[in-house]
Design a protein around this motif. Structure first.
Motif, PDB file in Angstrom:
ATOM      1  N   ILE A   1      11.542 -13.222   5.561  1.00  0.00           N
ATOM      2  CA  ILE A   1      12.639 -12.440   6.142  1.00  0.00           C
ATOM      3  C   ILE A   1      13.371 -11.640   5.065  1.00  0.00           C
ATOM      4  O   ILE A   1      13.720 -10.474   5.276  1.00  0.00           O
ATOM      5  N   ASN A   2      13.578 -12.227   3.901  1.00  0.00           N
ATOM      6  CA  ASN A   2      14.197 -11.477   2.809  1.00  0.00           C
ATOM      7  C   ASN A   2      13.328 -10.293   2.399  1.00  0.00           C
ATOM      8  O   ASN A   2      13.835  -9.215   2.061  1.00  0.00           O
ATOM      9  N   GLY A   3      12.013 -10.496   2.425  1.00  0.00           N
ATOM     10  CA  GLY A   3      11.104  -9.409   2.094  1.00  0.00           C
ATOM     11  C   GLY A   3      11.174  -8.274   3.092  1.00  0.00           C
ATOM     12  O   GLY A   3      11.037  -7.094   2.736  1.00  0.00           O
ATOM     13  N   TRP A   4      11.391  -8.594   4.352  1.00  0.00           N
ATOM     14  CA  TRP A   4      11.562  -7.547   5.366  1.00  0.00           C
ATOM     15  C   TRP A   4      12.840  -6.754   5.113  1.00  0.00           C
ATOM     16  O   TRP A   4      12.859  -5.532   5.280  1.00  0.00           O
ATOM     17  N   HIS A   5      13.901  -7.423   4.716  1.00  0.00           N
ATOM     18  CA  HIS A   5      15.160  -6.723   4.446  1.00  0.00           C
ATOM     19  C   HIS A   5      15.011  -5.731   3.289  1.00  0.00           C
ATOM     20  O   HIS A   5      15.679  -4.688   3.276  1.00  0.00           O
ATOM     21  N   ARG A   6      14.135  -6.043   2.344  1.00  0.00           N
ATOM     22  CA  ARG A   6      13.950  -5.166   1.192  1.00  0.00           C
ATOM     23  C   ARG A   6      12.832  -4.145   1.393  1.00  0.00           C
ATOM     24  O   ARG A   6      12.643  -3.253   0.565  1.00  0.00           O
ATOM     25  N   SER A   7      12.090  -4.266   2.474  1.00  0.00           N
ATOM     26  CA  SER A   7      10.916  -3.428   2.668  1.00  0.00           C
ATOM     27  C   SER A   7      11.282  -1.973   2.919  1.00  0.00           C
ATOM     28  O   SER A   7      12.197  -1.672   3.691  1.00  0.00           O
ATOM     29  N   ASP A   8      10.545  -1.062   2.258  1.00  0.00           N
ATOM     30  CA  ASP A   8      10.667   0.357   2.565  1.00  0.00           C
ATOM     31  C   ASP A   8       9.377   0.891   3.175  1.00  0.00           C
ATOM     32  O   ASP A   8       9.142   2.098   3.221  1.00  0.00           O
TER      33      ASP A   8
ATOM     34  N   TRP B   1       0.870  -1.168   0.000  1.00  0.00           N
ATOM     35  CA  TRP B   1       0.000   0.000   0.000  1.00  0.00           C
ATOM     36  C   TRP B   1       0.917   1.231   0.000  1.00  0.00           C
ATOM     37  O   TRP B   1       1.164   1.834   1.026  1.00  0.00           O
ATOM     38  N   GLY B   2       1.456   1.544  -1.181  1.00  0.00           N
ATOM     39  CA  GLY B   2       2.471   2.576  -1.276  1.00  0.00           C
ATOM     40  C   GLY B   2       3.642   2.246  -0.372  1.00  0.00           C
ATOM     41  O   GLY B   2       4.056   1.090  -0.246  1.00  0.00           O
ATOM     42  N   ARG B   3       4.177   3.275   0.282  1.00  0.00           N
ATOM     43  CA  ARG B   3       5.233   3.055   1.271  1.00  0.00           C
ATOM     44  C   ARG B   3       4.678   3.037   2.685  1.00  0.00           C
ATOM     45  O   ARG B   3       5.440   3.026   3.650  1.00  0.00           O
ATOM     46  N   LEU B   4       3.343   3.033   2.794  1.00  0.00           N
ATOM     47  CA  LEU B   4       2.741   2.996   4.122  1.00  0.00           C
ATOM     48  C   LEU B   4       2.790   1.595   4.717  1.00  0.00           C
ATOM     49  O   LEU B   4       3.104   1.430   5.902  1.00  0.00           O
ATOM     50  N   ALA B   5       2.461   0.581   3.913  1.00  0.00           N
ATOM     51  CA  ALA B   5       2.346  -0.767   4.467  1.00  0.00           C
ATOM     52  C   ALA B   5       2.770  -1.826   3.465  1.00  0.00           C
ATOM     53  O   ALA B   5       2.491  -1.711   2.261  1.00  0.00           O
ATOM     54  N   GLN B   6       3.465  -2.836   3.977  1.00  0.00           N
ATOM     55  CA  GLN B   6       3.741  -4.057   3.236  1.00  0.00           C
ATOM     56  C   GLN B   6       3.013  -5.190   3.928  1.00  0.00           C
ATOM     57  O   GLN B   6       3.137  -5.373   5.142  1.00  0.00           O
ATOM     58  N   PHE B   7       2.237  -5.954   3.153  1.00  0.00           N
ATOM     59  CA  PHE B   7       1.487  -7.087   3.685  1.00  0.00           C
ATOM     60  C   PHE B   7       2.146  -8.369   3.215  1.00  0.00           C
ATOM     61  O   PHE B   7       2.210  -8.642   2.009  1.00  0.00           O
ATOM     62  N   ASP B   8       2.626  -9.177   4.152  1.00  0.00           N
ATOM     63  CA  ASP B   8       3.191 -10.484   3.857  1.00  0.00           C
ATOM     64  C   ASP B   8       2.190 -11.530   4.338  1.00  0.00           C
ATOM     65  O   ASP B   8       2.140 -11.877   5.522  1.00  0.00           O
ATOM     66  N   VAL B   9       1.375 -12.006   3.404  1.00  0.00           N
ATOM     67  CA  VAL B   9       0.287 -12.932   3.722  1.00  0.00           C
ATOM     68  C   VAL B   9       0.861 -14.343   3.837  1.00  0.00           C
ATOM     69  O   VAL B   9       1.445 -14.864   2.877  1.00  0.00           O
ATOM     70  N   LEU B  10       0.707 -14.963   5.002  1.00  0.00           N
ATOM     71  CA  LEU B  10       1.326 -16.272   5.262  1.00  0.00           C
ATOM     72  C   LEU B  10       0.342 -17.421   5.123  1.00  0.00           C
ATOM     73  O   LEU B  10      -0.876 -17.255   5.216  1.00  0.00           O
ATOM     74  N   ASP B  11       0.898 -18.594   4.930  1.00  0.00           N
ATOM     75  CA  ASP B  11       0.182 -19.870   4.959  1.00  0.00           C
ATOM     76  C   ASP B  11       0.869 -20.730   6.013  1.00  0.00           C
ATOM     77  O   ASP B  11       1.977 -21.217   5.806  1.00  0.00           O
ATOM     78  N   THR B  12       0.225 -20.902   7.166  1.00  0.00           N
ATOM     79  CA  THR B  12       0.825 -21.683   8.253  1.00  0.00           C
ATOM     80  C   THR B  12       0.236 -23.087   8.348  1.00  0.00           C
ATOM     81  O   THR B  12       0.353 -23.738   9.385  1.00  0.00           O
ATOM     82  N   ARG B  13      -0.376 -23.586   7.275  1.00  0.00           N
ATOM     83  CA  ARG B  13      -0.933 -24.944   7.272  1.00  0.00           C
ATOM     84  C   ARG B  13      -0.196 -25.891   6.337  1.00  0.00           C
ATOM     85  O   ARG B  13       0.121 -27.011   6.693  1.00  0.00           O
ATOM     86  N   GLN B  14       0.076 -25.429   5.125  1.00  0.00           N
ATOM     87  CA  GLN B  14       0.516 -26.331   4.072  1.00  0.00           C
ATOM     88  C   GLN B  14       1.924 -26.858   4.270  1.00  0.00           C
ATOM     89  O   GLN B  14       2.255 -27.942   3.780  1.00  0.00           O
ATOM     90  N   TYR B  15       2.772 -26.124   5.004  1.00  0.00           N
ATOM     91  CA  TYR B  15       4.184 -26.476   5.078  1.00  0.00           C
ATOM     92  C   TYR B  15       4.656 -26.794   6.498  1.00  0.00           C
ATOM     93  O   TYR B  15       5.831 -27.053   6.705  1.00  0.00           O
ATOM     94  N   ARG B  16       3.773 -26.763   7.467  1.00  0.00           N
ATOM     95  CA  ARG B  16       4.197 -26.898   8.863  1.00  0.00           C
ATOM     96  C   ARG B  16       4.553 -28.332   9.233  1.00  0.00           C
ATOM     97  O   ARG B  16       4.062 -29.303   8.635  1.00  0.00           O
TER      98      ARG B  16
END
Length: 551
Positions: A379-386, A331-346
């Motif tokens: 985590i890589n996405g957080w490192h690149r997040s502005d 959402w511009g530089r206001l927010a980055q949404f990292d939508v997770l899936d905690t079922r398929q790979y756990r």
């Protein structure tokens, strides 16, 4: 929309007895690999191939009943693009939806006004029988940060009008974003009164955090809804296992006018939890002692029906028993949404699931909630997040949650407490990436919680890295209560827990450049209709100084 990477096939899915025989011949480890291929084969069949006519065509002019009984929806807003959805179903409580196995031409329009006097885009799409006559239209080359209205037409029938929007331009300094958060809407445990209220909210987008449907049988009275006897056909009175079962269950849920109203009013960003497939499954492991080959076939059916019925884009199209649902929105530089899936790979739940004392099994550093690839992606996405705010929509309670003031206390093996090494890697990753305004969004537990996310949950004085907003259920658990029986215990046992309510409802969150505000909204009852909406509590968390404070 016909994906080019699928080929039309005529062979059907393998039968469970044949798969079990294969298992005995191949051995378990090799069989799991083969089973994945078998499931992919089974659920790649009968998909429309790019550039070909997948089935005979039905002239839409021959439709004799309204096909838009399940409404419209939009989802995953991007700066120059919207995703529009509908499903043709003149007879939704019938396996074939009252339509022949023929493709149907559907037209669509996108306008700047709800009367469609200023149409900006229009086009045609095909409702394929292979996708149960669902339609997913990705409309590109739109202006960022705009509200649009849309509708579909098939023959002489016109769909309800939906309202959607594009996200702001990339890297723009958007000043505000307001979103709704919902979860857990078991149909037979109450009315969707919360959705009726949410449809009237002034929000930019709605995040659905899982349990859109439940696999359990629904009898003819629809449980708490107390329908007149015989209102629902017996085909709903069984657990969902097959593709037909899941498709019919979505038809039942989407037949609710309040749910349809919320979808028409706002774009949704969706992720699943367990009940869209089966309660508390973990990766390839079912809840009960079902042979793995049977469960993967079931999972493939559930995932395909989910994609068909949700406003999801092409990258989320399932591939056999797999579907990459985790994804990133901005959402511009206001927010980055990292939508997770905690079922398929756990990893499978430790100690047989449920509430257990933690120990070597649950604390094994190799255990994962997200799988290695998704964890690296996050985590890589957080490192690149502005972005100013890094928001993580996901499913199960992230913060430490003791159910007793005794030491040690039991914790939920299905939540992140059952995967503490995975949670530690996530927290360390956020800290290393310099994420200062972290917000985790959670569903699953049928209550409102507001948590401070501590760097060390065992040390109340440790740094607060962010906040966790847990939204209550829409209906699951029936009416609930403002102060559940364990309210005092949980508040005393978890000093980082700032709010707890057990009523039904939803949450709205407003992100700004100085602070975020969370409003926990509740209805007094769902087993009967008409409950008013109340804001049970409001909290803020400030940019650069995380932690929930009463608003």
């Amino acid at each position: 929309m016909t994906p080019a990477h699928h080929q039309a096939r005529t062979d059907g899915p393998p039968h469970a007895p044949e798969l079990r025989a294969a298992a005995r011949r191949l051995g378990r480890r090799r069989f799991l690999t083969v089973t994945g291929a078998a499931a992919a084969l089974a659920f790649s069949v009968n998909l429309p191939a790019a550039g070909t006519a997948s089935a005979a065509e039905l002239d839409a002019a021959r439709l004799t009943d309204d096909p838009f009984t399940l409404g419209v929806a939009s989802g995953d807003p991007q700066p120059g693009s919207v995703l529009l959805w509908t499903r043709l179903a003149p007879v939704p409580y019938q396996a074939d939806s009252g339509l022949p196995a023929k493709r149907i031409d559907v037209s669509w329009e996108l306008a700047l006004d709800e009367r469609f006097r200023r149409v900006v885009r229009r086009g045609r799409a095909t409702a394929h029988p292979e996708f149960h006559h669902t339609v997913h239209v990705e409309v590109d080359h739109l202006a960022p940060g705009h509200v649009y209205h849309y509708r579909f037409r098939a023959g002489r029938y016109v769909s309800p009008t939906g309202r959607t929007r594009t996200a702001p331009a990339p890297h723009s300094r958007a000043s505000e974003l307001t979103f709704g958060v919902v979860s857990c809407q078991r149909y037979d445990q109450g009315h969707y009164t919360a959705y009726r209220h949410l449809a009237q909210e002034d929000v930019d987008v709605v995040l659905h955090l899982g349990d859109y449907l439940y696999e359990y049988a629904v009898n003819s009275s629809a449980g708490s809804r107390a329908y007149p006897e015989g209102t629902l056909p017996d085909l709903f009175d069984r657990e969902t296992v097959t593709l037909e079962d899941y498709r019919l269950r979505y038809a039942l849920y989407k037949s609710d006018p309040d749910l349809r109203a919320a979808h028409a009013a706002h774009p949704f960003v969706v992720t699943w939890d367990d009940h869209e497939t089966e309660n508390n499954y973990a990766g390839q492991t079912p809840e009960n002692s079902v042979p793995p080959e049977e469960f993967l076939i079931r999972r493939a059916a559930a995932y395909r029906a989910y994609w068909e019925n949700m406003p999801l884009r092409r990258p989320q199209l399932p591939d056999g028993a797999d579907l990459r649902l985790y994804r990133r929105l901005h959402w511009g530089r206001l927010a980055q949404f990292d939508v997770l899936d905690t079922r398929q790979y756990r990893s499978n739940q430790a100690y047989g699931d449920g509430w257990q004392f933690p120990g070597p099994e649950s604390e094994d550093p190799g255990r994962t909630m997200t799988g290695d690839a998704q964890e690296r992606w996050l985590i890589n996405g957080w490192h690149r997040s502005d972005a100013l705010w890094n928001v993580v929509p996901q499913q199960v309670t992230f913060s430490q949650r003791f159910n007793s003031t005794s030491t040690p206390s039991k914790v939920s093996m299905d939540s992140w407490d059952g995967y503490p090494a995975s949670r530690e890697r996530m927290l360390a990753g956020a800290q290393a990436a310099g994420v200062e305004n972290l917000m985790v969004l959670t569903g699953d537990v049928h209550v409102h919680y507001g948590f401070d996310i501590k760097r060390d949950f065992d040390d109340p004085g440790s740094r607060t890295l962010g906040t966790e907003i847990v939204t209550t259920s829409v209906t699951s658990g029936r009416d609930g209560s403002a102060k559940p029986a364990n309210w005092e215990t949980l508040m005393a046992a978890n000093p980082h827990l700032r709010f707890y309510s057990g009523l039904r409802g939803y949450t709205t969150v407003s992100l700004g450049r100085e602070l975020a505000r969370a409003d926990f909204k509740t209805v007094s009852h769902v087993t009967t209709e008409g409950a008013p909406l109340t804001t049970a509590a409001s909290f803020v968390t400030e940019v650069g100084e995380q932690g929930l404070k009463p608003a």
